[in-house]
Design a protein around this motif. Structure first.
Motif, short mmCIF file in Angstrom:
data_model
loop_
_atom_site.label_atom_id
_atom_site.label_comp_id
_atom_site.label_asym_id
_atom_site.label_seq_id
_atom_site.Cartn_x
_atom_site.Cartn_y
_atom_site.Cartn_z
N ALA A 109 -19.21 -67.94 -52.69
CA ALA A 109 -18.08 -68.63 -52.07
C ALA A 109 -17.99 -68.34 -50.58
CB ALA A 109 -16.78 -68.21 -52.77
N LEU A 110 -18.26 -67.11 -50.20
CA LEU A 110 -18.19 -66.71 -48.79
C LEU A 110 -19.19 -67.50 -47.95
CD1 LEU A 110 -16.98 -64.70 -46.72
CD2 LEU A 110 -18.83 -63.12 -47.32
N GLY A 111 -20.41 -67.61 -48.43
CA GLY A 111 -21.43 -68.34 -47.68
C GLY A 111 -21.18 -69.83 -47.65
N GLN A 112 -20.74 -70.40 -48.78
CA GLN A 112 -20.55 -71.84 -48.85
C GLN A 112 -19.39 -72.30 -47.97
OE1 GLN A 112 -20.90 -73.75 -52.76
NE2 GLN A 112 -19.01 -74.85 -52.34
N TYR A 113 -18.30 -71.54 -47.94
CA TYR A 113 -17.14 -71.94 -47.15
C TYR A 113 -17.42 -71.85 -45.65
CZ TYR A 113 -12.38 -72.36 -45.43
OH TYR A 113 -11.26 -72.77 -44.76
N ASN A 114 -18.05 -70.78 -45.23
CA ASN A 114 -18.24 -70.56 -43.80
C ASN A 114 -19.53 -71.18 -43.26
OD1 ASN A 114 -15.95 -68.58 -42.98
ND2 ASN A 114 -16.75 -67.72 -44.87
N ARG A 115 -20.46 -71.52 -44.18
CA ARG A 115 -21.70 -72.21 -43.79
C ARG A 115 -22.43 -71.46 -42.68
NH1 ARG A 115 -21.94 -76.88 -46.28
NH2 ARG A 115 -23.41 -77.86 -44.86
N GLU A 116 -22.54 -70.16 -42.87
CA GLU A 116 -23.24 -69.29 -41.93
C GLU A 116 -24.02 -68.25 -42.71
OE1 GLU A 116 -23.15 -69.16 -38.53
OE2 GLU A 116 -21.43 -70.38 -37.93
N GLY A 117 -24.92 -67.54 -42.02
CA GLY A 117 -25.67 -66.47 -42.64
C GLY A 117 -24.84 -65.22 -42.79
N ALA A 118 -25.49 -64.11 -43.14
CA ALA A 118 -24.79 -62.88 -43.51
C ALA A 118 -23.93 -62.32 -42.38
CB ALA A 118 -25.80 -61.82 -43.96
N ALA A 119 -24.33 -62.52 -41.13
CA ALA A 119 -23.54 -62.02 -40.00
C ALA A 119 -22.48 -63.04 -39.57
CB ALA A 119 -24.44 -61.67 -38.83
N GLY A 120 -22.86 -64.30 -39.52
CA GLY A 120 -21.95 -65.34 -39.03
C GLY A 120 -20.72 -65.55 -39.88
N VAL A 121 -20.79 -65.26 -41.19
CA VAL A 121 -19.63 -65.49 -42.06
C VAL A 121 -18.45 -64.61 -41.66
CG1 VAL A 121 -20.97 -66.25 -44.06
CG2 VAL A 121 -20.47 -63.82 -43.76
N TRP A 122 -18.72 -63.54 -40.94
CA TRP A 122 -17.64 -62.61 -40.58
C TRP A 122 -16.85 -63.07 -39.37
CZ3 TRP A 122 -15.83 -59.53 -44.04
CH2 TRP A 122 -16.67 -59.15 -45.11
N LYS A 123 -16.99 -64.33 -39.01
CA LYS A 123 -16.05 -64.91 -38.04
C LYS A 123 -14.65 -64.92 -38.62
CE LYS A 123 -17.25 -69.55 -39.71
NZ LYS A 123 -17.99 -70.79 -39.38
N ILE A 124 -14.54 -64.79 -39.95
CA ILE A 124 -13.23 -64.72 -40.59
C ILE A 124 -12.55 -63.38 -40.36
CG2 ILE A 124 -13.90 -66.37 -42.40
CD1 ILE A 124 -14.28 -64.00 -44.27
N CYS A 125 -13.34 -62.36 -40.04
CA CYS A 125 -12.81 -61.02 -39.77
C CYS A 125 -13.83 -60.30 -38.90
CB CYS A 125 -12.58 -60.27 -41.09
SG CYS A 125 -11.64 -58.75 -40.94
N PRO A 126 -13.84 -60.59 -37.60
CA PRO A 126 -14.94 -60.18 -36.71
C PRO A 126 -15.23 -58.69 -36.68
CG PRO A 126 -13.54 -61.80 -35.62
CD PRO A 126 -12.85 -61.42 -36.90
N ILE A 127 -14.24 -57.85 -36.93
CA ILE A 127 -14.48 -56.42 -36.85
C ILE A 127 -15.46 -55.94 -37.93
CG2 ILE A 127 -12.64 -55.60 -38.38
CD1 ILE A 127 -12.01 -53.49 -36.26
#
Length: 597
Positions: A109-127
């Motif tokens: 779900a994390l990858g599909q919603y954010n449509r990014e790789g393992a690092a990019g998905v953390w734009k939802i919580c940058p820290i």
């Protein structure tokens, strides 16, 4: 006479959509029909539309192919036999339901919603972006030695194209005076005796007899280097164009193991002693469930068998369509992975029962896990069958395909994770993929030297042990307590039309983090230094191993510190704190503080 006339479309705008009005006149009577069409999504200037899987089945086969790897054949059946047979399924399925499936679902779900790789998905919580780099590094490290296993399988495959398999007798140039067939070895009971298959693996393939330890590696052996180069070339041309090419390759690599396992099972159950082996595999000893070690091994197997924490599931799901039902995918693929492990046990133990019967020894004398099972015991069993060369070719093709799609997944995690983080790499995917595979090849050369098995053992012990558990723990905490389970559930509802049930939300927020924290503590508490047979690694080698493990784990605090230092304002500012912490994060902080006190 029926007269029909269609008037031109009338177009209006309604709530941001485009309203199409069709006026049709029939025998003087006008009929109108309206259709509200959502406007096509536009891609912001400077951004490219993300590639998607050609077909849904491409994604499913890729996930299954990655999760179902060599460990399903050489690890799970032995654990099941050693830990109470069928009783082992109780803790295994328990941890599967409370931790394995929820974490699997979370990553998809994390990858599909954010449509990014393992690092990019953390734009939802940058820290927490550091955990993305942690899993990318772990996948890269695993590739350094996992590709070597595939090269061993390729070496055996080439060696199988002979009238008589080379690991049958002790009269070869690589054999030592300690070489003895099973009959002699069982009657003498000498622990220093070795079978022809064991010496072929250690002395003909690895040439470990020419090394005194990890400090005496020697040069790369050209035979294994050539096999490794072939593996790297196969990986490159499977990945260089993205999921459009890898999605087609998995049609072979993900399905072939099931065909071969079925063929081997049909052959195995006809062998004498096979039924005894299967009975031993399934024998139920519920008293073993009183042993804490059984539960720990079941939990460990769940953590590693599903492939969470490598960034692969995030990378693969990021190429899905936004409305894809990732919940259904998680249930299907994780279930198939566990069923494959259980099914492979019948294949393995039918042949182990045959070996036990043929050499008149107890089953525990032939049962083992790891590389020794697939490169020593199984080849030896195949060598005794009529048409042994054909069966050997079939078996090692299976190992080759099992390894390739898992290696493809690991490399895709690295490639997708980095090109999504550094956008300029998107236009140079082919060259960047070449850079990654060539770099992996150069590091892997240390594992194909005379002492390469020592390097392999060190990497296997440290690269993805405690560090992968730590990475998944931080990932679960970041999603559940900092980004927030409620917000994450809303994201899933936006994709599939409904929120996850209360069970999944409770697992994400409480059960899975507690489970992972327990596993990290157990991993540190039960740590044993690596060894290969009787060889114990020197202190400096263990230090290098820990540096390797810590290099990935330290990405979490290092990136968090970097993020805090680069945010505007002072750390004590209320506005800054509100940027960093959600209500769930504060609750988590107070809960952790209470536990410590």
């Amino acid at each position: 006479m029926l007269l029909t006339k269609v008037l031109p479309f009338l177009v209006g705008v309604n709530n941001g959509g485009v309203e199409l009005i069709l006026v049709k006149e029939q025998n003087g009577v006008q009929f109108t029909s309206t259709t509200l069409v959502a406007p096509a999504q536009t891609i912001p200037s400077g951004e490219e539309e993300r590639e998607t899987w050609g077909k849904k089945i491409d994604f499913l086969l890729s996930v299954i192919g990655f999760a179902v790897d060599l460990a399903n054949v050489w690890r799970f059946p032995y654990l099941c036999y050693k830990n109470g047979g069928g009783a082992f399924l109780v803790p295994y399925l328990f941890f599967m339901v409370i931790a394995g499936m929820p974490l699997f679902y979370m990553e998809l779900a994390l990858g599909q919603y954010n449509r990014e790789g393992a690092a990019g998905v953390w734009k939802i919580c940058p820290i927490f972006k550091g955990v993305g780099f942690t899993v990318i590094l772990i996948s890269l490290y695993v590739g350094f030695y996992y590709n070597v296993i595939i090269s061993w399988a390729l070496f055996y495959l080439f060696s199988s194209f002979t009238r008589e398999l080379p690991w049958v007798h002790c009269n070869n140039t690589w054999n030592s005076p300690n070489c003895s067939d099973w009959a002699d070895n069982s009657s003498i009971g000498d622990i220093y005796k070795a079978t022809p298959a064991q010496e072929y693996f250690e002395r003909a393939v690895l040439h470990i007899q020419d090394s005194n330890g990890i400090g005496d590696l020697g040069r790369p052996r050209w035979q294994l280097t050539s096999c490794l180069a072939v593996v790297i070339i196969l990986l490159y041309f499977s990945l260089w164009k993205g999921v459009k090419t890898s999605g087609k390759v998995v049609w072979i690599t993900a399905t072939m193991p099931y065909v071969v396992l079925t063929v081997l099972l049909l052959r195995g159950v006809t062998l004498p002693g096979a039924i005894d082996g299967i009975k031993a595999y399934l024998s139920v000893d519920f008293l073993r469930l009183c042993d804490a070690k059984v539960w720990i091994e079941a939990a460990t197997q769940i953590c590693f068998s599903l492939g969470v924490g490598f960034g692969v599931l995030i990378a693969f799901s990021s190429y899905n369509k936004f409305s894809n039902n990732c919940y259904r995918d998680a249930i299907i693929t994780s279930s198939i992975n566990s069923l494959t492990s259980f099914f492979s046990g019948f294949v393995v133990f039918s042949f182990l029962g045959y070996m036990s019967h043929k050499h008149n020894v107890a089953l525990d004398k032939v049962a083992r896990d790891g590389a020794g099972l697939v490169f020593v015991i199984y080849p030896e069993a195949i060598a005794t069958l009529p048409g042994s060369s054909v069966w050997a070719v079939i078996f090692f093709i299976m190992l080759l395909t099992l390894g390739l799609d898992s290696a493809m997944g690991g490399m895709e995690s690295v490639i997708t994770g980095l090109i999504d983080e550094f956008k300029f790499l998107h236009k140079h995917r082919e060259l960047f993929t070449l850079f990654i595979v060539v770099s992996t090849f150069l590091i892997s050369l240390f594992c194909v030297t005379n002492g390469g098995m020592y390097v392999f053992t060190l990497l296997d012990h440290f690269a993805a042990g405690t560090s992968i558990l730590f990475g998944v723990l931080i990932e679960a905490i970041g999603i559940a307590w900092f980004y927030g389970v409620d917000r994450f559930s809303d994201d899933i509802k936006e994709m599939i039309g409904h929120r996850p049930g209360r069970y999944w939300r409770l697992c994400w927020k409480f059960v899975s983090p507690c489970f992972l924290l327990f596993m990290v503590v157990i991993s540190f508490a039960t740590f044993n230094p690596p060894n290969y047979g009787s060889y114990m690694f020197p202190q400096w080698a263990n230090l290098v191993g820990w540096c390797l493990a810590m290099s990935s784990m330290t990405m979490v605090p290092l990136y968090a510190i970097y993020k805090l230092c680069t945010l505007p304002g002072r750390f004590c500012d209320v506005s800054l704190l509100n940027q960093l912490y959600t209500k769930q994060a504060k609750d988590f902080f107070y809960l952790s503080l209470a536990l410590v006190l």
